[in-house]
Design a protein around this motif. Structure first.
Motif, PDB file in Angstrom:
ATOM      1  N   TRP A 295       0.951  -1.096   0.043  1.00 48.56           N
ATOM      2  CA  TRP A 295       0.015   0.169  -0.134  1.00 48.56           C
ATOM      3  C   TRP A 295       0.573   1.480  -0.053  1.00 48.56           C
ATOM      4  CZ3 TRP A 295      -3.174  -2.693   4.429  1.00 48.56           C
ATOM      5  CH2 TRP A 295      -4.463  -3.792   4.004  1.00 48.56           C
ATOM      6  N   GLY A 296       2.308   0.997   0.553  1.00 47.95           N
ATOM      7  CA  GLY A 296       2.837   2.312   0.601  1.00 47.95           C
ATOM      8  C   GLY A 296       4.037   2.664  -0.037  1.00 47.95           C
ATOM      9  N   GLY A 297       3.812   1.424  -1.225  1.00 48.20           N
ATOM     10  CA  GLY A 297       4.719   1.554  -2.738  1.00 48.20           C
ATOM     11  C   GLY A 297       6.359   1.401  -1.967  1.00 48.20           C
ATOM     12  N   VAL A 298       6.402   0.417  -0.667  1.00 47.81           N
ATOM     13  CA  VAL A 298       7.737   0.591  -0.521  1.00 47.81           C
ATOM     14  C   VAL A 298       7.961  -0.699  -0.298  1.00 47.81           C
ATOM     15  CG1 VAL A 298       9.156   0.841   1.776  1.00 47.81           C
ATOM     16  CG2 VAL A 298       7.215   2.216   1.174  1.00 47.81           C
ATOM     17  N   THR A 299       9.774  -1.434  -0.469  1.00 47.99           N
ATOM     18  CA  THR A 299      10.462  -2.219  -0.534  1.00 47.99           C
ATOM     19  C   THR A 299      10.967  -3.392   0.017  1.00 47.99           C
ATOM     20  OG1 THR A 299       9.706  -2.054  -3.168  1.00 47.99           O
ATOM     21  CG2 THR A 299      11.339  -3.755  -2.825  1.00 47.99           C
ATOM     22  N   LYS A 300      11.238  -3.389   0.634  1.00 50.92           N
ATOM     23  CA  LYS A 300      12.123  -4.254   1.383  1.00 50.92           C
ATOM     24  C   LYS A 300      12.912  -5.264   1.469  1.00 50.92           C
ATOM     25  CE  LYS A 300      11.594  -0.152   3.957  1.00 50.92           C
ATOM     26  NZ  LYS A 300      13.510   0.436   4.325  1.00 50.92           N
ATOM     27  N   THR A 301      13.825  -5.965   1.779  1.00 48.97           N
ATOM     28  CA  THR A 301      14.336  -7.235   1.290  1.00 48.97           C
ATOM     29  C   THR A 301      14.244  -8.396   2.834  1.00 48.97           C
ATOM     30  OG1 THR A 301      16.176  -6.344   3.596  1.00 48.97           O
ATOM     31  CG2 THR A 301      16.491  -6.495   0.828  1.00 48.97           C
ATOM     32  N   ALA A 302      14.421  -9.142   3.003  1.00 47.42           N
ATOM     33  CA  ALA A 302      13.364 -10.285   3.989  1.00 47.42           C
ATOM     34  C   ALA A 302      13.745  -9.791   4.991  1.00 47.42           C
ATOM     35  CB  ALA A 302      14.001 -11.748   2.822  1.00 47.42           C
ATOM     36  N   GLU A 303      15.368  -9.600   5.148  1.00 47.12           N
ATOM     37  CA  GLU A 303      15.860  -9.090   6.309  1.00 47.12           C
ATOM     38  C   GLU A 303      15.519  -8.094   6.839  1.00 47.12           C
ATOM     39  OE1 GLU A 303      17.469  -9.936   3.695  1.00 47.12           O
ATOM     40  OE2 GLU A 303      19.473 -12.166   4.474  1.00 47.12           O
ATOM     41  N   GLU A 304      15.419  -7.164   5.803  1.00 51.10           N
ATOM     42  CA  GLU A 304      14.546  -5.935   6.947  1.00 51.10           C
ATOM     43  C   GLU A 304      12.604  -6.016   7.404  1.00 51.10           C
ATOM     44  OE1 GLU A 304      16.835  -2.559   4.058  1.00 51.10           O
ATOM     45  OE2 GLU A 304      15.035  -3.617   2.714  1.00 51.10           O
ATOM     46  N   GLN A 305      12.265  -7.399   6.690  1.00 47.20           N
ATOM     47  CA  GLN A 305      11.181  -7.435   7.080  1.00 47.20           C
ATOM     48  C   GLN A 305      10.691  -7.784   7.985  1.00 47.20           C
ATOM     49  OE1 GLN A 305       8.054  -8.808   3.738  1.00 47.20           O
ATOM     50  NE2 GLN A 305       9.465  -8.134   1.892  1.00 47.20           N
ATOM     51  N   VAL A 306      11.780  -9.161   7.858  1.00 44.98           N
ATOM     52  CA  VAL A 306      11.930  -9.273   9.505  1.00 44.98           C
ATOM     53  C   VAL A 306      11.940  -8.391  10.972  1.00 44.98           C
ATOM     54  CG1 VAL A 306      12.828 -11.077  11.369  1.00 44.98           C
ATOM     55  CG2 VAL A 306      12.386 -11.717   8.899  1.00 44.98           C
ATOM     56  N   GLU A 307      12.696  -7.059  10.475  1.00 46.77           N
ATOM     57  CA  GLU A 307      13.395  -6.433  11.505  1.00 46.77           C
ATOM     58  C   GLU A 307      12.046  -5.455  11.895  1.00 46.77           C
ATOM     59  OE1 GLU A 307      14.264  -3.200  12.979  1.00 46.77           O
ATOM     60  OE2 GLU A 307      14.148  -2.674  11.401  1.00 46.77           O
ATOM     61  N   LEU A 308      11.165  -5.053  10.546  1.00 44.69           N
ATOM     62  CA  LEU A 308      10.645  -4.459  10.841  1.00 44.69           C
ATOM     63  C   LEU A 308       9.516  -4.962  11.853  1.00 44.69           C
ATOM     64  CD1 LEU A 308       9.954  -2.660   7.170  1.00 44.69           C
ATOM     65  CD2 LEU A 308      10.571  -1.366   9.264  1.00 44.69           C
ATOM     66  N   ALA A 309       9.071  -6.293  10.989  1.00 50.66           N
ATOM     67  CA  ALA A 309       7.953  -7.146  12.033  1.00 50.66           C
ATOM     68  C   ALA A 309       8.171  -7.239  13.417  1.00 50.66           C
ATOM     69  CB  ALA A 309       7.366  -8.141  10.648  1.00 50.66           C
ATOM     70  N   THR A 310       9.186  -7.185  13.996  1.00 51.36           N
ATOM     71  CA  THR A 310       9.870  -7.639  14.996  1.00 51.36           C
ATOM     72  C   THR A 310       9.295  -6.339  15.513  1.00 51.36           C
ATOM     73  OG1 THR A 310      10.995  -9.194  14.594  1.00 51.36           O
ATOM     74  CG2 THR A 310      11.894  -7.844  16.980  1.00 51.36           C
ATOM     75  N   ARG A 311       9.845  -4.800  15.136  1.00 48.44           N
ATOM     76  CA  ARG A 311       9.802  -3.591  15.568  1.00 48.44           C
ATOM     77  C   ARG A 311       8.177  -2.692  16.099  1.00 48.44           C
ATOM     78  NH1 ARG A 311      11.523   1.681  12.316  1.00 48.44           N
ATOM     79  NH2 ARG A 311      12.690   0.216  11.845  1.00 48.44           N
ATOM     80  N   LYS A 312       7.269  -3.503  15.060  1.00 46.89           N
ATOM     81  CA  LYS A 312       6.003  -3.658  15.116  1.00 46.89           C
ATOM     82  C   LYS A 312       5.894  -3.974  16.114  1.00 46.89           C
ATOM     83  CE  LYS A 312       1.528  -4.907  14.982  1.00 46.89           C
ATOM     84  NZ  LYS A 312       0.960  -6.316  14.962  1.00 46.89           N
ATOM     85  N   ASN A 313       5.852  -5.662  16.819  1.00 48.70           N
ATOM     86  CA  ASN A 313       5.182  -6.592  17.731  1.00 48.70           C
ATOM     87  C   ASN A 313       6.099  -5.948  18.811  1.00 48.70           C
ATOM     88  OD1 ASN A 313       4.065  -9.120  18.240  1.00 48.70           O
ATOM     89  ND2 ASN A 313       5.867  -9.868  19.285  1.00 48.70           N
ATOM     90  N   ASN A 314       7.106  -5.715  18.782  1.00 49.47           N
ATOM     91  CA  ASN A 314       7.772  -5.146  20.108  1.00 49.47           C
ATOM     92  C   ASN A 314       6.631  -3.389  20.449  1.00 49.47           C
ATOM     93  OD1 ASN A 314       9.225  -6.787  20.346  1.00 49.47           O
ATOM     94  ND2 ASN A 314      11.070  -5.393  19.584  1.00 49.47           N
ATOM     95  N   TRP A 315       6.385  -2.498  19.495  1.00 51.18           N
ATOM     96  CA  TRP A 315       4.964  -1.540  19.998  1.00 51.18           C
ATOM     97  C   TRP A 315       3.649  -1.815  21.422  1.00 51.18           C
ATOM     98  CZ3 TRP A 315       6.662   1.580  14.664  1.00 51.18           C
ATOM     99  CH2 TRP A 315       7.423   1.723  15.449  1.00 51.18           C
ATOM    100  N   TYR A 316       3.722  -3.078  19.764  1.00 53.50           N
ATOM    101  CA  TYR A 316       2.108  -3.930  20.545  1.00 53.50           C
ATOM    102  C   TYR A 316       1.984  -3.881  21.386  1.00 53.50           C
ATOM    103  CZ  TYR A 316      -1.813  -7.544  19.955  1.00 53.50           C
ATOM    104  OH  TYR A 316      -3.076  -7.721  20.686  1.00 53.50           O
ATOM    105  N   VAL A 317       3.271  -5.234  22.245  1.00 54.04           N
ATOM    106  CA  VAL A 317       3.533  -6.113  23.667  1.00 54.04           C
ATOM    107  C   VAL A 317       3.585  -5.139  24.447  1.00 54.04           C
ATOM    108  CG1 VAL A 317       4.817  -7.612  24.872  1.00 54.04           C
ATOM    109  CG2 VAL A 317       4.513  -7.828  22.532  1.00 54.04           C
ATOM    110  N   GLU A 318       4.551  -3.544  23.909  1.00 53.66           N
ATOM    111  CA  GLU A 318       4.014  -2.886  25.309  1.00 53.66           C
ATOM    112  C   GLU A 318       3.044  -1.959  25.534  1.00 53.66           C
ATOM    113  OE1 GLU A 318       6.754   0.892  23.791  1.00 53.66           O
ATOM    114  OE2 GLU A 318       8.364  -0.580  23.828  1.00 53.66           O
ATOM    115  N   MET A 319       1.916  -2.280  24.337  1.00 52.82           N
ATOM    116  CA  MET A 319       0.943  -1.392  24.539  1.00 52.82           C
ATOM    117  C   MET A 319      -0.205  -2.122  25.514  1.00 52.82           C
ATOM    118  SD  MET A 319      -0.176   0.384  20.752  1.00 52.82           S
ATOM    119  CE  MET A 319       0.975   0.296  20.114  1.00 52.82           C
ATOM    120  N   ILE A 320       0.031  -3.858  24.599  1.00 56.93           N
ATOM    121  CA  ILE A 320      -0.935  -4.485  25.729  1.00 56.93           C
ATOM    122  C   ILE A 320      -0.242  -5.041  27.191  1.00 56.93           C
ATOM    123  CG2 ILE A 320      -2.545  -5.560  23.618  1.00 56.93           C
ATOM    124  CD1 ILE A 320       0.154  -7.803  24.263  1.00 56.93           C
ATOM    125  N   ASN A 321       1.081  -4.607  27.027  1.00 60.62           N
ATOM    126  CA  ASN A 321       1.037  -5.037  28.965  1.00 60.62           C
ATOM    127  C   ASN A 321       0.231  -4.049  29.829  1.00 60.62           C
ATOM    128  OD1 ASN A 321       2.820  -6.903  29.782  1.00 60.62           O
ATOM    129  ND2 ASN A 321       4.285  -6.306  27.411  1.00 60.62           N
TER     130      ASN A 321
END
Length: 217
Positions: free
Chosen positions: A61-87
């Protein structure tokens, strides 16, 4: 021949609690950091979709391309923020009628299980104070195939020691209702009858359902 209902299996998000808002805030923050926006309408399309696939859609949707490694890092970052909120979650965030219905199930001898794709389900249940109301918990840490595959619900039935036909599943997503039906279970949809067309019954929330209704399924 009628089958007696012996167990209720519940999806977590949108049925017991609504953590979609936290997913939305975390994805939006990620999109903004990548230089584009992410809307609530787009967020609706991620219901019941895995974290990896959600990221792929958002990058598209954002028209952004990332490598597989970068995608793993981004998904992890998002999850860390999510975990902070649900805590920071509290019992006030349990959806109307959910705790009362779980208690009613247990008081009438129906077994209860959680069947969720979330890998953070224990954190959420402990924060809102209802982990003790489930006889079994099957979540994203125990399953490999996403809904509409019935794996999560079949494992829930197995953990409870009941046959799939003796279970009623409570779900707010189309894929979840399909997973229940694919597993040979009854499905109660939480949401709109226009959307959850394959469910045996559709209600707006667990505050609108009784043990009698379930037994009549």
């Amino acid at each position: 021949m009628t089958t007696t209902i012996k167990a209720c299996i519940f999806d977590l998000d949108g049925v017991i609690v609504d953590t979609a808002v936290y997913h939305y805030k975390a994805w939006k923050r990620l999109a903004n950091e990548l230089g584009f926006d992410f809307t609530e309408h787009q967020n609706e399309q991620l219901k019941g979709v895995s974290r990896t696939r959600s990221l792929e859609l958002i990058l598209g949707w954002g028209g952004v391309t990332k490598t597989a490694e970068e995608q793993v890092e981004l998904a992890t970052r998002k999850n860390n923020w999510y975990v902070e909120m649900i805590n920071q979650m509290t019992p006030a965030e349990i959806l109307p009628g959910a705790k009362e219905f779980l208690e009613a199930c247990r008081n009438t001898g129906l077994k209860t299980a959680l069947g969720s794709a979330s890998k953070n389900s224990m954190t959420i249940l402990n924060k809102v104070g209802i982990a003790n109301l489930f006889d079994a918990i099957v979540d994203g840490n125990h399953v490999t195939t996403p809904k509409p595959d019935p794996e999560v619900f079949l494992k829930g039935a197995e953990a409870l020691g009941v046959a799939p036909a003796e279970c009623v599943v409570f779900e707010d997503a189309i894929a979840g209702v399909q997973a229940a039906k694919n597993g040979g279970m009854k499905a109660v949809g939480i949401g709109s009858p226009d959307v959850l067309t394959e469910a045996d019954l559709v209600v707006s929330g667990l505050d609108k359902v009784t043990i009698e209704t379930i037994k009549e399924l």
